[in-house]
Write an enzyme that holds these catalytic residues in place. Structure first.
Site, short mmCIF file in Angstrom:
data_model
loop_
_atom_site.label_atom_id
_atom_site.label_comp_id
_atom_site.label_asym_id
_atom_site.label_seq_id
_atom_site.Cartn_x
_atom_site.Cartn_y
_atom_site.Cartn_z
N TYR A 143 0.82 -1.22 0.00
CA TYR A 143 0.00 0.00 0.00
C TYR A 143 0.86 1.27 0.00
O TYR A 143 0.42 2.31 -0.44
CB TYR A 143 -0.91 0.03 1.24
N LYS A 194 3.84 -15.18 1.82
CA LYS A 194 4.01 -15.88 0.55
C LYS A 194 5.50 -16.11 0.38
O LYS A 194 6.11 -15.73 -0.63
CB LYS A 194 3.38 -15.04 -0.58
N ASP A 226 -2.28 -18.29 0.05
CA ASP A 226 -3.30 -19.01 -0.73
C ASP A 226 -3.88 -20.15 0.11
O ASP A 226 -5.10 -20.34 0.16
CB ASP A 226 -2.73 -19.51 -2.08
N ASP A 250 -5.84 -7.33 4.25
CA ASP A 250 -7.05 -6.72 3.66
C ASP A 250 -7.96 -7.82 3.13
O ASP A 250 -9.16 -7.85 3.40
CB ASP A 250 -6.62 -5.78 2.52
N ASP A 254 -11.54 -9.76 5.08
CA ASP A 254 -12.88 -9.79 4.46
C ASP A 254 -13.42 -11.22 4.45
O ASP A 254 -14.60 -11.46 4.73
CB ASP A 254 -12.84 -9.27 3.01
C1 IPM Z 1 -10.19 -1.81 4.38
C2 IPM Z 1 -10.53 -1.22 3.06
C3 IPM Z 1 -9.43 -0.22 2.70
C4 IPM Z 1 -8.14 -0.98 2.57
C5 IPM Z 1 -9.70 0.62 1.45
C6 IPM Z 1 -11.04 1.32 1.49
C7 IPM Z 1 -8.60 1.63 1.23
O1 IPM Z 1 -10.68 -2.20 2.09
O2 IPM Z 1 -10.08 -1.06 5.37
O3 IPM Z 1 -10.07 -3.04 4.45
O4 IPM Z 1 -7.85 -1.54 1.51
O5 IPM Z 1 -7.40 -1.01 3.54
MG MG Z 2 -10.64 -4.16 2.86
#
Ligand code: IPM
Ligand code: MG
Length: 361
Positions: A143, A194, A226, A250, A254
Site C-alpha cells: 500500500y 508468501k 493461498d 485486507d 474480508d
Molecule cells: C479496508 C478497506 C481499505 C483498505 C480501502 C477502502 C482503502 O478495504 O479497510 O479493508 O484496503 O485497507
Molecule cells: Mg478491505
C-alpha cells in the site's frame, strides 16, 4: 468524575452518519451509567470532506484527531467520488489518516455469535464457535512501498508499479502486537505470508520466527496466503490469532468477516505505538441504502466498545455495550442484513432504540 475523554467523530459518507448517531447515543447513555464524561468533536473526512474542502483528509481533521484520546470513524466513499483522481479519493484519505496517525496495527476480530449462526453462508457445524483475530499490518507493505506509479516505458507502453516492502522493524513491531494479542486469547498465532515466492515474505517469516523466542507460551505456525484463504473457508476453527501484512490482511479479513454471515456486525481497531487509535466498522459506506434507515448500526456500536476497551481503557463500559448487543439479538431484533424467519425487523434507528432499552434495564 475523571477528566473528559476526548473523542473525534468522523461520520464520513453513505450510511456513516446514521450509524454514527446510534453509536454516539449509546456512548452517551453508557457515560451516565459508568460515570464517564465524553467530549465529542465532529470533523470532516472522506467524500464529505472532499465536497467541503477539496481534500479527503483535511489538515484540520488530522489535527483534531491528534488532539483527541480516540477517533471513531464510520465509513467513507461512494459512487460520486469514484472517478476523481486517486489523490482526491476518499480511500486515499483513509490511507492518509492511517499514515498520519502512524496506525500500524489493525485488529479485526471475526467472532460468530450463536444468535447469528444461520446468517453464515457456511454450514453451522463449520462456523459454530469461530473466534478469530486478524492482526493486519496497516502502514507498510504494498500500500505504501516505493516505487509506485504508472510510468511510460521506452517502447511507448505504460507500466503500473507498486512495491511490496517491509523493513525488519516494521515486521517486529506488528509481530509483537500479534504475539501479545495471542497471549490474551488462546495463545495460538498463525503468520501468513508468501515466502515460497516473495523475498519480502521470506524476511517476514524469518523475523516472526525469531520473535517467537520471546513468546514461548504462544504456539506459532506459518501458512502461505493461498493456503490460508482456503483453510479459512474449509476449517476456520483451526485459527485463533492471525498476523499478516497489509494486502494479505485486507483480503483475509474480508473472508474471515464473511464467515460470521454479516460484515455489518464487525468492528475494528487501528492502533499506533502511542497516541489515539481509530475505531471503525469493517464494512463500507453502503451508498445504495444510505439515508433509508436500513443500515445495521451494530458494527459501529461494537467499534465504540473496542474504542472503550483498547483506546480508552474502560473495559467495564465496553462490556456493557457488548452485552447490550447480545441482549438485543437475543430479543430477536434484526436489521435487514441479518434478518431471518421469525425475527423482529427493525431499521437503524429502531436498533438504536432497542439498544437504549437494553442498556437501561
Ligand atoms: C479496508 C478497506 C481499505 C483498505 C480501502 C477502502 C482503502 O478495504 O479497510 O479493508 O484496503 O485497507
Ligand atoms: Mg478491505
Amino acid at each position: 468524575m475523571t477528566a473528559p475523554l476526548r473523542i473525534t467523530l468522523l461520520p464520513g459518507d453513505g450510511i456513516g452518519p446514521e450509524i454514527m448517531s446510534v453509536a454516539v447515543s449509546v456512548l452517551k447513555q453508557v457515560a451516565e451509567q459508568q460515570n464517564l464524561e465524553f467530549e465529542f468533536t465532529e470533523a470532516l473526512f472522506g467524500g464529505a470532506a472532499i465536497d467541503e474542502t477539496g481534500a479527503p483528509v483535511p489538515e484540520e481533521t488530522l489535527t483534531a484527531c491528534r488532539q483527541s484520546d480516540a477517533v471513531m470513524l464510520a465509513s467513507i466513499g461512494g459512487y460520486k467520488w469514484d472517478t476523481l483522481p486517486r489523490s482526491q479519493r476518499p480511500e486515499t484519505g483513509l490511507l492518509g489518516l492511517r499514515a498520519g496517525l502512524s496506525l500500524f496495527a489493525n485488529l479485526r476480530p471475526a467472532t460468530i455469535l450463536p444468535q447469528l449462526l444461520s446468517a453464515s453462508s457456511l454450514k453451522p457445524e463449520v462456523v459454530e464457535g469461530v473466534d478469530i483475530m486478524v492482526v493486519r499490518e496497516l502502514t507498510g507493505g504494498i500500500y505504501f512501498g516505493s516505487p509506485k506509479g504508472i510510468f511510460e516505458t521506452e517502447d511507448g507502453q505504460q507500466r503500473g508499479v507498486s512495491t511490496m516492502a517491509y523493513s525488519s522493524s516494521e515486521i517486529d513491531r506488528i509481530g509483537r502486537v500479534a504475539f501479545e494479542a495471542a497471549q490474551k486469547r488462546s495463545a495460538r498465532l498463525c503468520s501468513v505470508d508468501k515466502a515460497n515466492v516473495l523475498e519480502v515474505s521470506q524476511l517476514w517469516r524469518d523475523r516472526i520466527t525469531a520473535l517467537s523466542a520471546d513468546y514461548s507460551d504462544v504456539e506459532l505456525s506459518h501458512l502461505y496466503v493461498d493456503n490460508a484463504a482456503m483453510q479459512l473457508v474449509r476449517a476456520p476453527k483451526q485459527f485463533d490469532t492471525i498476523v499478516t501484512g497489509n494486502l494479505f490482511g485486507d483480503i483475509l479479513s474480508d473472508a474471515a468477516a464473511m464467515l460470521t454471515g454479516s460484515i455489518g456486525m464487525l468492528p475494528s481497531a487501528s492502533l499506533g505505538e502511542s497516541g489515539p487509535g481509530v475505531f471503525e466498522p469493517v464494512h463500507g459506506s453502503a451508498p445504495d441504502i444510505a439515508g433509508q434507515d436500513k443500515a445495521n448500526p451494530l458494527a459501529q456500536v461494537l467499534s465504540a466498545a473496542m474504542m472503550l476497551r483498547y483506546g480508552l481503557s474502560q473495559p467495564a463500559a465496553a462490556d456493557q455495550i457488548e452485552q447490550a448487543v447480545l441482549t438485543v439479538l437475543d430479543q430477536g431484533f434484526r436489521t435487514g442484513d441479518i434478518m431471518s424467519e421469525g425475527m423482529k425487523a427493525v431499521g437503524c434507528q429502531g436498533m438504536g432504540e432497542a439498544l437504549q432499552a437494553a442498556l437501561s434495564t
